[in-house]
Design a protein around this motif. Sequence first.
Motif, mmCIF file in Angstrom:
data_model
loop_
_atom_site.group_PDB
_atom_site.id
_atom_site.type_symbol
_atom_site.label_atom_id
_atom_site.label_comp_id
_atom_site.label_asym_id
_atom_site.label_seq_id
_atom_site.Cartn_x
_atom_site.Cartn_y
_atom_site.Cartn_z
ATOM 1 N N ALA A 14 -9.878 87.741 -20.570
ATOM 2 C CA ALA A 14 -8.863 88.754 -20.848
ATOM 3 C C ALA A 14 -7.984 89.040 -19.629
ATOM 4 O O ALA A 14 -6.792 89.331 -19.763
ATOM 5 C CB ALA A 14 -9.530 90.033 -21.342
ATOM 6 N N SER A 15 -8.555 88.936 -18.442
ATOM 7 C CA SER A 15 -7.810 89.258 -17.218
ATOM 8 C C SER A 15 -6.640 88.314 -16.948
ATOM 9 O O SER A 15 -5.780 88.624 -16.131
ATOM 10 C CB SER A 15 -8.753 89.249 -16.014
ATOM 11 O OG SER A 15 -9.285 87.945 -15.829
ATOM 12 N N MET A 98 -7.426 83.833 -12.551
ATOM 13 C CA MET A 98 -6.302 83.379 -11.739
ATOM 14 C C MET A 98 -6.678 83.822 -10.333
ATOM 15 O O MET A 98 -6.821 85.005 -10.063
ATOM 16 C CB MET A 98 -4.991 84.015 -12.193
ATOM 17 C CG MET A 98 -3.745 83.276 -11.713
ATOM 18 S SD MET A 98 -3.284 83.549 -10.010
ATOM 19 C CE MET A 98 -2.728 85.231 -10.107
ATOM 20 N N VAL A 99 -6.895 82.867 -9.434
ATOM 21 C CA VAL A 99 -7.445 83.185 -8.118
ATOM 22 C C VAL A 99 -6.416 83.213 -7.004
ATOM 23 O O VAL A 99 -6.685 83.731 -5.923
ATOM 24 C CB VAL A 99 -8.610 82.243 -7.742
ATOM 25 C CG1 VAL A 99 -9.792 82.434 -8.696
ATOM 26 C CG2 VAL A 99 -8.155 80.790 -7.723
ATOM 27 N N CYS A 124 -3.005 79.226 -9.351
ATOM 28 C CA CYS A 124 -4.281 78.508 -9.251
ATOM 29 C C CYS A 124 -5.333 79.236 -10.078
ATOM 30 O O CYS A 124 -5.553 80.440 -9.888
ATOM 31 C CB CYS A 124 -4.730 78.413 -7.802
ATOM 32 S SG CYS A 124 -3.551 77.555 -6.746
ATOM 33 N N PHE A 125 -5.996 78.498 -10.958
ATOM 34 C CA PHE A 125 -6.978 79.071 -11.879
ATOM 35 C C PHE A 125 -8.362 78.475 -11.654
ATOM 36 O O PHE A 125 -8.495 77.263 -11.449
ATOM 37 C CB PHE A 125 -6.562 78.797 -13.330
ATOM 38 C CG PHE A 125 -5.257 79.425 -13.711
ATOM 39 C CD1 PHE A 125 -5.211 80.737 -14.151
ATOM 40 C CD2 PHE A 125 -4.078 78.703 -13.613
ATOM 41 C CE1 PHE A 125 -3.994 81.319 -14.500
ATOM 42 C CE2 PHE A 125 -2.865 79.276 -13.966
ATOM 43 C CZ PHE A 125 -2.821 80.594 -14.407
ATOM 44 N N GLN A 177 -7.042 78.389 1.019
ATOM 45 C CA GLN A 177 -7.187 79.819 0.701
ATOM 46 C C GLN A 177 -7.431 80.022 -0.789
ATOM 47 O O GLN A 177 -8.252 80.846 -1.188
ATOM 48 C CB GLN A 177 -5.950 80.620 1.152
ATOM 49 C CG GLN A 177 -5.847 80.812 2.640
ATOM 50 C CD GLN A 177 -5.202 79.635 3.355
ATOM 51 O OE1 GLN A 177 -4.675 78.720 2.756
ATOM 52 N NE2 GLN A 177 -5.265 79.663 4.676
ATOM 53 N N ALA A 178 -6.721 79.271 -1.626
ATOM 54 C CA ALA A 178 -6.917 79.371 -3.071
ATOM 55 C C ALA A 178 -8.331 78.920 -3.456
ATOM 56 O O ALA A 178 -8.991 79.552 -4.284
ATOM 57 C CB ALA A 178 -5.870 78.540 -3.805
#
Length: 191
Positions: A14-15, A98-99, A124-125, A177-178
């Motif tokens: 959901a986020s 989603m990061v 980036c997921f 970083q991702a």
Amino acid sequence: MTSTPQCRPYRIQASIKDFEVPVHKYLHQHPKISDILSAAILIHKNRVLLVQRAADDDFPNLWEVPGGTADRGETIVQCAVRELDEEVGLAASTVAAMVSEYGWTASDSGGSDSQEWGVWKVFCFLVMIDGANEELDLEIKLDAREHQAYLWATETDVRGGFYGDTSLNWISSNQPQAILAAFESARSSGC
């Protein structure tokens, strides 16, 4: 469940519903952005899947996670799922978070009369694959036109920039970083 013409159905948390917006609609709502890239970060057995760009492609020999340019007819999330399938032959079952999101201005670096190509946005997921457990080894099928090698790096490898003797020369300074954000997200969500 959501699906793309090329990929099997997948679930999204959901986020990240806000990223199930069609790319053309997102670009219309954000006129300063020229194009969108999406990336799929897969962590399996506490390691992240990295792919090395082909020696004869753009950005040769650099390391990255699977990803690429979004098609106008797909959503931002669908792009990440499609790219994972096209580049390494894996079908995401869940897009968990989603990061990272970042952008840059692409320009022609060929000379002093550089013209701006526009602002690109990268999403980036963190993705998961049904049935991927500690006992299962995932079969990677590289698209040789785009990538020449792959490896499964630990969080320590990513932080140090080396996988054994292999230097992880990143396609972007934002990649590690991702990836580190994805490791953190996976830990906190129990993925």
